[in-house]
Design an enzyme around this catalytic site. Structure first.
Site, PDB file in Angstrom:
ATOM      1  N   CYS A 116      36.315  36.125  52.290  1.00  0.00           N
ATOM      2  CA  CYS A 116      36.891  37.300  52.933  1.00  0.00           C
ATOM      3  C   CYS A 116      36.634  37.223  54.435  1.00  0.00           C
ATOM      4  O   CYS A 116      35.673  36.586  54.869  1.00  0.00           O
ATOM      5  CB  CYS A 116      36.251  38.579  52.380  1.00  0.00           C
ATOM      6  SG  CYS A 116      36.886  39.039  50.756  1.00  0.00           S
ATOM      7  N   ASP A 283      35.157  53.354  43.424  1.00  0.00           N
ATOM      8  CA  ASP A 283      34.771  53.091  42.033  1.00  0.00           C
ATOM      9  C   ASP A 283      33.249  53.147  41.879  1.00  0.00           C
ATOM     10  O   ASP A 283      32.520  52.827  42.808  1.00  0.00           O
ATOM     11  CB  ASP A 283      35.254  51.690  41.618  1.00  0.00           C
ATOM     12  CG  ASP A 283      36.771  51.576  41.665  1.00  0.00           C
ATOM     13  OD1 ASP A 283      37.450  52.503  41.183  1.00  0.00           O
ATOM     14  OD2 ASP A 283      37.270  50.561  42.195  1.00  0.00           O
TER      15      ASP A 283
END
Ligand code: PLP
Length: 358
Positions: A116, A283
């Site tokens: 990333c 989440d």
């Protein structure tokens, strides 16, 4: 060779940018106000990467410990026992082959990269960033073979990690293979690169992607300070290549859980031709509890957008159900009463109206 690189308009800068990233406690302490021992403890479990571009945004951001700092600077709370599980959405259980999640009948999520541009502290795939998962030629081939065999799949979401950290040629080869599958209609790319490493978005990359249309892209932006000259240029290059751009934002405590910040972000995105798509409720993933906020806060934010600003600026507010139940939109309550043939309903200003059913 160098001439060739200049002609293809593919400078190597983004590679240099990425390899100059901050990854150790010693380095970060030189730049930002942190406790190096805390950083060391956290990154032994969940690694850190802050590239020089994103670091420059943190440094120029008005509040040093604000919306950009908390996204990428490790916090000791990540390793406190928060009673959460690492994969509440059952991504592993729903993977018929490694790195491919088949949750919905007609579309799959395919992880083709394990890197990333920055490591977000609130990442819902933290379990994978901590234990780098293998993306190999074999997992990619197995994924493509699975997609070929399943004719109910009409859309592939190319994700990761970040798929735009692959080299142009590697990504082109994956796109070519997906396009050779007759039942694949749509290719969608999920990425943080235009926001967090915009130098990687080159005309050559955009041109390559446009050869595989229809290609859609959802970009992860979380804060208005991420909309800069560089990220605006990256989005312009992609939009000019005919790629419809959407945004995905995570609602995060201490970062953007404020109606004024979300409104500014959504409007800013629209101005750079990125259509707000989803505002995700965070989440319940281990190591990220300190970013969670009440659902009521998200609903209140939505209520302050709808009607008060262009409808184009209003994302859907989504929760992802546990155990792989999928995403569901949440809406503020406008309906007051539902009688036999009339509906009592409130508008965005709080005025109440009766709506006849027939
Ligand atoms: C979010 C998600 C999708 C895509 O859902 P959309 O509502 O179509 O954006 C697909 N597969 C998985 C596993 C997902 O998490």
């Amino acid at each position: 060779m160098f001439q060739e690189m200049l002609q293809t308009g593919h400078p190597r800068d983004w590679h240099d940018m990425l390899s100059a990233s901050i990854t150790t406690a010693g380095e970060i302490a030189k730049h930002l106000p942190v406790d190096p021992s805390h950083i060391r403890n956290v990154i032994s479990r969940y690694p850190m990467r802050i590239n020089p571009y994103y670091l420059s945004l943190i440094k120029s951001s008005k509040s040093k410990e604000g919306g950009l700092f908390k996204q990428v600077v490790p916090d000791i709370q990540e390793i406190s026992n928060d009673n959460l599980v690492s994969d509440p959405l059952y991504e592993e259980i729903q993977s018929p082959v490694p790195n491919l999640i088949h949750r919905y009948p007609n579309r799959i999520l395919f992880m083709v990269s394990n890197h990333c541009p920055v490591y977000c502290r609130f990442c819902m795939r933290k379990r994978k960033v901590g234990n780098p998962f293998a993306v190999t030629q074999k997992t990619i081939n197995d994924g493509i073979a699975y997609i070929k065999q399943n004719r109910s799949i009409h859309e592939v979401i190319v994700s990761g990690g970040d798929p735009l950290l692959l080299e142009d040629e590697e990504l082109n080869s994956i796109m070519d293979q997906l396009r050779s599958v007759k039942h694949i209609e749509i290719i969608r790319i999920h990425t943080r690169v235009p926001c967090a490493l915009p130098q990687r978005i080159t005309p050559a990359l955009a041109k390559m992607l446009s050869r595989h249309h229809p290609v859609f892209m959802n970009i992860h932006f979380n804060h208005p300070d991420e909309i800069t000259t560089e990220s605006s240029t990256a989005c312009a290059i992609l939009a000019d290549a005919g790629i419809p751009l959407g945004s995905q934002t995570v609602l995060l405590k201490g970062i953007n859980n404020d109606p004024a910040i979300i409104k500014k972000l959504m409007l800013g995105l629209l101005k750079i031709r990125v259509k707000p798509y989803y505002l995700h409720h965070p989440d319940p993933v281990r190591g990220t509890r300190h970013f969670r906020t009440p659902i009521k806060e998200g609903l209140d934010i939505l209520k302050k957008l709808r009607g008060h600003t262009s409808g184009l600026c209003v994302p859907s507010y989504m929760i992802d159900l546990p155990e792989g139940g999928g995403k569901v939109p949440l809406l503020p309550e406008y309906k007051k009463d539902f009688l036999e043939n009339s509906l009592t309903i409130e508008n965005y200003q709080g005025k109440v109206f009766d709506y006849p059913e027939d």
